[in-house]
Design a protein around this motif. Structure first.
Motif, PDB file in Angstrom:
ATOM      1  N   VAL A 418       0.837  -1.199   0.000  1.00 24.23           N
ATOM      2  CA  VAL A 418       0.000   0.000   0.000  1.00 24.23           C
ATOM      3  C   VAL A 418       0.872   1.248   0.000  1.00 24.23           C
ATOM      4  O   VAL A 418       0.606   2.210  -0.745  1.00 24.23           O
ATOM      5  N   VAL A 419       1.912   1.263   0.811  1.00 23.60           N
ATOM      6  CA  VAL A 419       2.823   2.415   0.859  1.00 23.60           C
ATOM      7  C   VAL A 419       3.448   2.655  -0.512  1.00 23.60           C
ATOM      8  O   VAL A 419       3.556   3.804  -0.979  1.00 23.60           O
ATOM      9  N   ASP A 420       3.847   1.588  -1.177  1.00 23.80           N
ATOM     10  CA  ASP A 420       4.432   1.741  -2.517  1.00 23.80           C
ATOM     11  C   ASP A 420       3.428   2.340  -3.495  1.00 23.80           C
ATOM     12  O   ASP A 420       3.778   3.190  -4.323  1.00 23.80           O
ATOM     13  N   ILE A 421       2.171   1.907  -3.421  1.00 24.42           N
ATOM     14  CA  ILE A 421       1.138   2.463  -4.307  1.00 24.42           C
ATOM     15  C   ILE A 421       0.929   3.949  -4.012  1.00 24.42           C
ATOM     16  O   ILE A 421       0.847   4.771  -4.929  1.00 24.42           O
ATOM     17  N   ILE A 422       0.843   4.288  -2.733  1.00 23.30           N
ATOM     18  CA  ILE A 422       0.661   5.696  -2.351  1.00 23.30           C
ATOM     19  C   ILE A 422       1.785   6.552  -2.915  1.00 23.30           C
ATOM     20  O   ILE A 422       1.558   7.652  -3.447  1.00 23.30           O
ATOM     21  N   ASN A 423       3.012   6.061  -2.838  1.00 23.08           N
ATOM     22  CA  ASN A 423       4.168   6.867  -3.252  1.00 23.08           C
ATOM     23  C   ASN A 423       4.237   7.077  -4.761  1.00 23.08           C
ATOM     24  O   ASN A 423       4.899   8.013  -5.225  1.00 23.08           O
ATOM     25  N   GLU A 424       3.553   6.246  -5.530  1.00 31.42           N
ATOM     26  CA  GLU A 424       3.570   6.440  -6.979  1.00 31.42           C
ATOM     27  C   GLU A 424       3.039   7.814  -7.360  1.00 31.42           C
ATOM     28  O   GLU A 424       3.542   8.448  -8.290  1.00 31.42           O
ATOM     29  N   SER A 425       2.018   8.277  -6.676  1.00 32.79           N
ATOM     30  CA  SER A 425       1.500   9.617  -6.953  1.00 32.79           C
ATOM     31  C   SER A 425       1.997  10.626  -5.925  1.00 32.79           C
ATOM     32  O   SER A 425       2.331  11.766  -6.272  1.00 32.79           O
ATOM     33  N   ARG A 426       2.066  10.232  -4.667  1.00 32.54           N
ATOM     34  CA  ARG A 426       2.483  11.150  -3.594  1.00 32.54           C
ATOM     35  C   ARG A 426       3.865  11.738  -3.875  1.00 32.54           C
ATOM     36  O   ARG A 426       4.069  12.958  -3.759  1.00 32.54           O
ATOM     37  N   MET A 461      -2.935   9.359   4.502  1.00 29.72           N
ATOM     38  CA  MET A 461      -2.221   9.691   3.270  1.00 29.72           C
ATOM     39  C   MET A 461      -2.922   9.075   2.058  1.00 29.72           C
ATOM     40  O   MET A 461      -2.969   9.690   0.983  1.00 29.72           O
ATOM     41  N   LEU A 462      -3.460   7.868   2.219  1.00 25.62           N
ATOM     42  CA  LEU A 462      -4.222   7.251   1.136  1.00 25.62           C
ATOM     43  C   LEU A 462      -5.429   8.102   0.772  1.00 25.62           C
ATOM     44  O   LEU A 462      -5.719   8.335  -0.410  1.00 25.62           O
ATOM     45  N   LYS A 463      -6.144   8.588   1.777  1.00 23.13           N
ATOM     46  CA  LYS A 463      -7.298   9.446   1.505  1.00 23.13           C
ATOM     47  C   LYS A 463      -6.880  10.691   0.730  1.00 23.13           C
ATOM     48  O   LYS A 463      -7.570  11.119  -0.209  1.00 23.13           O
ATOM     49  N   HIS A 464      -5.755  11.284   1.115  1.00 23.06           N
ATOM     50  CA  HIS A 464      -5.303  12.490   0.417  1.00 23.06           C
ATOM     51  C   HIS A 464      -4.979  12.176  -1.041  1.00 23.06           C
ATOM     52  O   HIS A 464      -5.361  12.940  -1.951  1.00 23.06           O
ATOM     53  N   GLU A 465      -4.287  11.071  -1.274  1.00 23.34           N
ATOM     54  CA  GLU A 465      -3.949  10.713  -2.646  1.00 23.34           C
ATOM     55  C   GLU A 465      -5.200  10.464  -3.482  1.00 23.34           C
ATOM     56  O   GLU A 465      -5.282  10.871  -4.643  1.00 23.34           O
TER      57      GLU A 465
END
Length: 526
Positions: A418-426, A461-465
């Motif tokens: 999940v963290v890796d997915i978030i960082n793709e856009s974050r 952070m997921l919600k923000h993304e």
């Protein structure tokens, strides 16, 4: 247009019109023409081809798109148009379901157009089931799968937007009797599980068993989609609507998240051009949401969506102030989607600094925002949303939906993914510091927050993304997410009621739906 007028369609030269009269006894005088038209293979294919466009205008029209956006505090506007003032003002009010309400189209357009799409598709499928063949077997299967797809989508559109509706699997004929209507009113859960889902499933099965090469240009905008892409699109929509069904956190947690993740994995990865958009340079697929939603006079980016990225304390002060004291402010943030580097009045990748709002002050200064959604996917802004690039789903939207699925399924085992997915856009787009594997996971109840120094969790952070990457895309997406997460403002309607005009025709009491913090229907008749 009244509901049961929708259910007495006739087809002529490949076009669908809907008959009507003023009394409650409705007989379709065009049945002979209808029967002749439904016997012509070319007309049946044209009929089925046009059903997605009807669904498109049921889901992506001015109504309910703007109303759902302001109700989710995604866009901000106090203009009355499209129900924005009523649906976005605070304190929130229940939806006005009186048939004479000036913005009754908020409910009427998605309701009647969804059933119009279903009705037309069922006419086409009925002809095919009656033995009519369109070209060869594969061409017939293509039309059948496409019709099943649209019937599923249109039922899903009813299920996510309304508290109840009808499951329609045949077009009634003859006279309409209000005492014995041809369809039973059922809860939204039944509309989804017994109407939308079976048709979406069947559409995939029909397409997989056939060997047609593509869905031609003109069926879903001007783009031609391969058969595998078409199946991927069905799975994309199935994942989207399955998650969107939830009305509260408990229902959101109980979504079949494994199926959502599977649909994202097996579906969207087949899309060649990444973004699923409606492209048509011939102006046949207008989208007011993608034009006026990018006009700084009409709408602004709501601070409740972009404000959580603020690191100056201005957003917290604004949020903790009385409504009458919520003055617009500048955002200091590292998120380059919102502002440029080092200057809160510079343009970001997605949003632009727009300065003073144009909304009337007597409707509430809390509607004001110094920022507008102008810079991402700018094509519709300059073409009056008549040409290409009307985005519906993006790869980031689907990845982040999968990330949420993974958190629901096993937050411990799936956290790193999940963290890796978030960082793709974050990180790659927002240029924010990396989310870390060591960051606390948090829970779905955490408020949107990308700022680690302010206690951000993986969930926040997921919600923000999701809010950044889904802004201005599929109609209602922000509303469905925030509804399921439990983040809607108190007093916001959970969903829309069956339109008052339809209830009058059915001789049912006119009601409005429950709101956040105030469960239970309200009968609005005297």
């Amino acid at each position: 247009m009244r509901l049961f007028k929708t259910f007495v369609p006739f087809v002529l030269a490949g076009l669908v019109a809907f008959s009507g009269c003023q009394d409650l006894s409705v007989t379709n005088q065009n049945d002979p023409n209808r029967e002749r038209a439904l016997s012509q293979p070319g007309d049946i294919e044209t009929l089925i081809q046009g059903t997605f466009r009807t669904y498109y205008y049921a889901s992506e029209n001015y109504e309910p798109t703007f109303a759902l956006s302001v109700a989710a505090d995604e866009q901000s506007s106090s203009w009355g148009n499209f129900g924005m003032q009523d649906m976005g003002s605070e304190p929130r009010e229940p939806y006005n379901n009186d048939p004479s309400y000036g913005y009754s189209a908020v409910a009427e357009i998605p309701f009647t157009n969804s059933y119009a799409a279903i009705s037309a598709a069922l006419d086409g499928l009925g002809a095919i089931e009656g033995g009519l063949e369109i070209g060869d077997a594969d061409q017939t299967a293509r039309a059948k799968s496409f019709g099943e797809f649209v019937i599923g989508l249109a039922h899903a559109n009813i299920a996510v937007n309304f508290d109840q509706g009808f499951i329609v699997d045949q077009v009634p004929t003859g006279q309409f009797d209000a005492e014995n209507p041809p369809f039973e009113i059922v809860p939204y859960t039944d509309v989804w599980s017994n109407g939308a889902l079976p048709y979406l499933n069947q559409a995939i099965s029909t397409a997989q068993s056939a060997s047609f090469s593509s869905i031609p240009s003109g069926w879903m905008g001007a783009t031609e989609f391969s058969r595998d892409e078409f199946i991927a699109i069905i799975r994309m929509y199935r994942a989207h609507y399955r998650a969107a069904m939830a009305r509260n956190p408990q229902e959101r947690q109980n979504v079949d998240w494994q199926q959502v993740a599977d649909d994202v994995d097996a579906g969207y990865t087949e899309m060649v051009d990444d973004v699923f958009a409606i492209n048509d340079p011939q102006e046949n697929w207008f989208s007011g949401w993608r034009y006026y939603g990018k006009d700084l006079v009409w709408t602004r980016a709501d601070y409740k969506t972009i404000g959580p990225a603020d690191e100056s304390g201005n957003y917290d002060d604004w949020l903790n102030s009385d409504l009458s004291q919520r003055l617009p402010f500048d955002i200091t943030t590292e998120d380059r989607r919102i502002t440029g580097e080092g200057d809160p009045q510079s343009d970001g990748k997605y949003f632009a600094y727009a300065g003073a709002s144009f909304f009337p002050s007597d409707r509430g200064i809390y509607h004001y925002s110094n920022y507008a959604y102008l810079n991402r996917n700018p094509g519709p802004r300059y073409s009056y949303a008549q040409g290409n690039e009307k985005w519906i789903m993006t790869p980031a939207t689907m990845r982040l939906l999968k990330a949420e699925a993974l958190l629901h399924l096993d937050p411990v085992a799936n956290k790193n993914q999940v963290v890796d997915i978030i960082n793709e856009s974050r990180v790659q787009v927002g240029e924010l510091p990396d989310a870390l594997y060591t960051d606390p996971t948090g829970s779905m109840s955490d408020a949107q927050n990308p700022v680690r120094s302010d206690g951000a969790t993986v969930w926040s952070m997921l919600k923000h993304e999701k809010r950044m990457e889904s802004f201005g895309t599929a109609s209602g997406l922000a509303f469905y997410d925030k509804r399921g997460w439990g983040d809607l403002v108190v007093g916001t309607p959970y969903h829309l009621p069956i339109p008052g005009a339809e209830l009058e025709l059915l001789r049912e009491a006119i009601y409005t739906t429950e709101t956040v913090g105030n469960a239970g229907k309200t009968n609005t008749t005297e």
